[in-house]
Design a protein around this motif. Structure first.
Motif, PDB file in Angstrom:
ATOM      1  N   PHE A  93       1.446  16.577  93.696  1.00 26.50           N
ATOM      2  CA  PHE A  93       0.089  16.200  94.504  1.00 26.50           C
ATOM      3  C   PHE A  93      -0.957  15.737  93.632  1.00 26.50           C
ATOM      4  O   PHE A  93      -1.035  16.268  92.313  1.00 26.50           O
ATOM      5  CB  PHE A  93      -0.344  17.849  95.132  1.00 26.50           C
ATOM      6  CG  PHE A  93       0.392  18.222  95.934  1.00 26.50           C
ATOM      7  CD1 PHE A  93       0.739  17.715  97.342  1.00 26.50           C
ATOM      8  CD2 PHE A  93       1.367  19.308  95.617  1.00 26.50           C
ATOM      9  CE1 PHE A  93       1.454  18.391  98.317  1.00 26.50           C
ATOM     10  CE2 PHE A  93       2.344  20.015  96.403  1.00 26.50           C
ATOM     11  CZ  PHE A  93       2.310  19.213  97.912  1.00 26.50           C
ATOM     12  N   SER A  94      -1.484  14.904  93.924  1.00 30.29           N
ATOM     13  CA  SER A  94      -2.678  14.164  93.050  1.00 30.29           C
ATOM     14  C   SER A  94      -3.954  14.600  93.435  1.00 30.29           C
ATOM     15  O   SER A  94      -4.292  14.939  94.542  1.00 30.29           O
ATOM     16  CB  SER A  94      -2.592  12.510  93.117  1.00 30.29           C
ATOM     17  OG  SER A  94      -1.447  12.049  92.526  1.00 30.29           O
ATOM     18  N   VAL A  95      -4.895  14.899  92.411  1.00 30.52           N
ATOM     19  CA  VAL A  95      -6.319  15.467  92.730  1.00 30.52           C
ATOM     20  C   VAL A  95      -7.164  14.750  91.821  1.00 30.52           C
ATOM     21  O   VAL A  95      -6.801  13.892  90.980  1.00 30.52           O
ATOM     22  CB  VAL A  95      -6.353  16.935  92.224  1.00 30.52           C
ATOM     23  CG1 VAL A  95      -5.410  17.828  92.892  1.00 30.52           C
ATOM     24  CG2 VAL A  95      -5.938  17.042  90.794  1.00 30.52           C
ATOM     25  N   ALA A  96      -8.526  14.695  92.050  1.00 32.95           N
ATOM     26  CA  ALA A  96      -9.384  13.910  91.535  1.00 32.95           C
ATOM     27  C   ALA A  96      -9.550  14.460  89.958  1.00 32.95           C
ATOM     28  O   ALA A  96      -9.787  13.561  89.024  1.00 32.95           O
ATOM     29  CB  ALA A  96     -10.663  14.111  92.176  1.00 32.95           C
ATOM     30  N   SER A  97      -9.364  15.745  89.613  1.00 33.98           N
ATOM     31  CA  SER A  97      -9.555  16.395  88.493  1.00 33.98           C
ATOM     32  C   SER A  97      -8.557  17.429  88.067  1.00 33.98           C
ATOM     33  O   SER A  97      -8.427  18.322  88.861  1.00 33.98           O
ATOM     34  CB  SER A  97     -10.987  16.955  88.217  1.00 33.98           C
ATOM     35  OG  SER A  97     -11.079  17.668  87.261  1.00 33.98           O
ATOM     36  N   VAL A  98      -7.564  16.982  87.152  1.00 34.19           N
ATOM     37  CA  VAL A  98      -6.433  18.182  86.577  1.00 34.19           C
ATOM     38  C   VAL A  98      -7.231  19.176  86.233  1.00 34.19           C
ATOM     39  O   VAL A  98      -6.929  20.542  86.520  1.00 34.19           O
ATOM     40  CB  VAL A  98      -5.549  17.515  85.843  1.00 34.19           C
ATOM     41  CG1 VAL A  98      -4.677  18.597  85.087  1.00 34.19           C
ATOM     42  CG2 VAL A  98      -4.784  16.291  86.476  1.00 34.19           C
ATOM     43  N   GLU A  99      -8.431  18.964  85.560  1.00 34.80           N
ATOM     44  CA  GLU A  99      -9.184  20.232  84.886  1.00 34.80           C
ATOM     45  C   GLU A  99      -9.756  21.085  85.852  1.00 34.80           C
ATOM     46  O   GLU A  99      -9.725  22.330  85.675  1.00 34.80           O
ATOM     47  CB  GLU A  99     -10.432  19.650  83.849  1.00 34.80           C
ATOM     48  CG  GLU A  99      -9.779  18.707  82.482  1.00 34.80           C
ATOM     49  CD  GLU A  99      -9.453  17.514  82.902  1.00 34.80           C
ATOM     50  OE1 GLU A  99      -9.035  16.598  81.892  1.00 34.80           O
ATOM     51  OE2 GLU A  99      -9.722  16.780  83.949  1.00 34.80           O
TER      52      GLU A  99
END
Length: 154
Positions: free
Chosen positions: A98-104
């Protein structure tokens, strides 16, 4: 030259149109409709995909208490099915991403919920940056399925 519309020519025209339509459908790029995984504890897995991953639950047609469906893309779904007899190990090469705007920011959710994560090699609390600049982490769901989170939001 004028062609008279005899039954033969009508049939031939129909055959050509039908063949073109079938050929166009075969050559069309297929799209992902859904992924399905078997889980041991449906409630635990449903809560995980809803609360940790952040997927939206959608109606499922069976209404038998053994299925949860989630929206994962515009025309794609994740189906989780209570059918596993135990939690088992799964190889990391077979994973969902899944891709997210911020991994952090996503890591903060994992830390808050005390969920282990690491890089591809398994180093704890490490975020990998791929050669193309994409950041990624790996962790497991309650049934041992591997999940990758990255920031490849193209």
């Amino acid at each position: 030259m004028k062609i008279k519309l005899t039954p033969f020519y009508c049939f031939l025209f129909f055959l050509i149109l039908t063949t073109f339509k079938v050929s166009a459908q075969i050559k069309k790029n297929p799209t992902l409709n859904h992924l399905a995984i078997n889980v041991f504890d449906l409630k635990k897995s449903t809560d995980f995909y809803k609360d940790i991953i952040g997927l939206k639950i959608i109606p499922e047609p069976f209404k038998d208490g053994k299925h949860s469906w989630f929206k994962i893309a515009k025309h794609s779904q994740l189906h989780i099915i209570q059918a596993a007899t135990a939690v088992t190990e799964h190889g990391k090469n077979s994973h969902m991403c899944f891709s997210v705007a911020s991994v952090e920011a996503f890591v903060e959710i994992l830390n808050k919920n005390k969920i282990w994560y690491g890089n591809w090699l398994g180093a704890t609390n490490m975020i990998t940056t791929r050669p193309d600049g994409i950041k990624q982490i790996f962790f497991k769901d309650p049934d041992g399925y591997w999940i990758e989170i990255n920031n490849d939001t193209y």
